[in-house]
Write an enzyme that holds these catalytic residues in place. Structure first.
Site, PDB file in Angstrom:
ATOM      1  N   LEU A 160      39.069  45.783  41.595  1.00 51.73           N
ATOM      2  CA  LEU A 160      38.349  45.738  40.326  1.00 51.73           C
ATOM      3  C   LEU A 160      36.891  46.112  40.550  1.00 51.73           C
ATOM      4  O   LEU A 160      36.254  45.652  41.503  1.00 51.73           O
ATOM      5  CB  LEU A 160      38.451  44.342  39.711  1.00 51.73           C
ATOM      6  CG  LEU A 160      39.873  43.807  39.492  1.00 51.73           C
ATOM      7  CD1 LEU A 160      39.828  42.430  38.852  1.00 51.73           C
ATOM      8  CD2 LEU A 160      40.699  44.775  38.654  1.00 51.73           C
ATOM      9  N   CYS A 161      36.396  46.929  39.640  1.00 54.19           N
ATOM     10  CA  CYS A 161      35.005  47.377  39.730  1.00 54.19           C
ATOM     11  C   CYS A 161      34.118  46.450  38.916  1.00 54.19           C
ATOM     12  O   CYS A 161      33.987  46.593  37.698  1.00 54.19           O
ATOM     13  CB  CYS A 161      34.885  48.817  39.230  1.00 54.19           C
ATOM     14  SG  CYS A 161      33.202  49.458  39.262  1.00 54.19           S
ATOM     15  N   LEU A 162      33.527  45.476  39.601  1.00 56.42           N
ATOM     16  CA  LEU A 162      32.602  44.541  38.970  1.00 56.42           C
ATOM     17  C   LEU A 162      31.309  44.526  39.770  1.00 56.42           C
ATOM     18  O   LEU A 162      31.271  44.942  40.934  1.00 56.42           O
ATOM     19  CB  LEU A 162      33.211  43.131  38.915  1.00 56.42           C
ATOM     20  CG  LEU A 162      34.604  42.998  38.280  1.00 56.42           C
ATOM     21  CD1 LEU A 162      35.088  41.561  38.400  1.00 56.42           C
ATOM     22  CD2 LEU A 162      34.593  43.452  36.836  1.00 56.42           C
ATOM     23  N   THR A 192      35.958  48.896  32.496  1.00 57.47           N
ATOM     24  CA  THR A 192      35.481  49.159  33.853  1.00 57.47           C
ATOM     25  C   THR A 192      36.638  49.726  34.655  1.00 57.47           C
ATOM     26  O   THR A 192      37.790  49.727  34.185  1.00 57.47           O
ATOM     27  CB  THR A 192      34.949  47.879  34.522  1.00 57.47           C
ATOM     28  OG1 THR A 192      34.332  48.218  35.767  1.00 57.47           O
ATOM     29  CG2 THR A 192      36.066  46.891  34.771  1.00 57.47           C
TER      30      THR A 192
END
EC number: 2.3.2.23
Length: 259
Positions: A93-95, A128
């Site tokens: 996940l792109c956080l 995202t």
């Protein structure tokens, strides 16, 4: 956590993650619990309980954190394992708190900070890399399905026995609720047009119990009373009319005699 985990991870990462583990046990993150693998302290698994007033309410969402050997100087990667309608499964996940953004990472952030940030982003709708778009209805369906899904996961069951018991109790309550007989009266229209209702175990015919036969004697007496009253009124009108007619004739004859 066994001693083998210390051999696999650098001293700095091990010490920091042990501190974070003690901290998260003392001060749990709302809606989230987390456990490292006994064999590898660099891999943590977490469970998010769906917060109230969200499409995730009632759901249990299993995922994992993979910490680099350079932690806390480099951020971890985050994965979601349980289908949830917000993130792709088994995808990084792109956080801002993950290894997608090492430039924004703060070494002071703990595991609790990471999990809090994950939950915050989960209940939002911002897109995202690794996120998906689904309806609230789909998310609610997945929340219900998450219970059975997680019980099939061996790692989930081994790391979170208390959550497993919680899920089983919830499933039992749901099964008992769904197996309860229908208590509301349901209409059953038969070919002759009569409507039958079942209420308190008694079948009603057109709103009456089968044995509730009308009081015929009472109805006959009432009809007889109404008939007598109507006849008396009719006779009274005839008498009054005849008297008025006789008076009129008498008045006319008297007038003629005087002339």
């Amino acid at each position: 956590m066994s001693s083998t985990s210390s051999k696999r991870a650098p001293t700095t990462a091990t010490q920091r993650l042990k501190q974070d583990y003690l901290r998260i046990k003392k001060d749990p993150v709302p809606y989230i619990c987390a456990e490292p693998l006994p064999s590898n302290i660099l891999e943590w698994h977490y469970v998010v309980r769906g917060p109230e007033m969200t499409p995730y309410e009632g759901g249990y969402y299993h995922g994992k954190l993979i910490f680099p050997r350079e932690f806390p100087f480099k951020p971890p990667s985050i994965y979601m394992i349980t289908p949830n309608g917000r993130f792709k499964c088994n995808t990084r996940l792109c956080l801002s708190i993950t290894d997608f953004h090492p430039d924004t990472w703060n070494p002071a952030w703990s595991v609790s900070t990471i999990l809090t940030g994950l939950l915050s982003f989960m209940v939002e709708k911002g897109p995202t890399l690794g996120s998906i778009e689904t309806s609230d209805f789909t998310k609610r369906q997945l929340a219900v399905q998450s219970l059975a899904f997680n019980l099939k996961d061996k790692v989930f069951c081994e790391l979170f026995p208390e959550v497993v018991e919680e899920i089983k109790q919830k499933q039992k309550a749901q099964d008992e609720l769904s197996s309860r007989p229908q208590t509301l009266p349901l209409p059953d229209v038969v070919p002759d047009g009569e409507t039958h209702l079942v209420q308190n175990g008694i079948q009603l015919l057109n709103g009456h119990a089968p044995g509730a036969v009308p009081n015929l004697a009472g109805l006959q007496q009432a009809n007889r009373h109404h008939g007598l009253l109507g006849g008396a009124l009719a006779n009274l009108f005839v008498i009054v009319g005849f008297a008025a007619f006789a008076y009129t004739v008498k008045y006319v004859l008297r007038s003629i005699a005087q002339e």
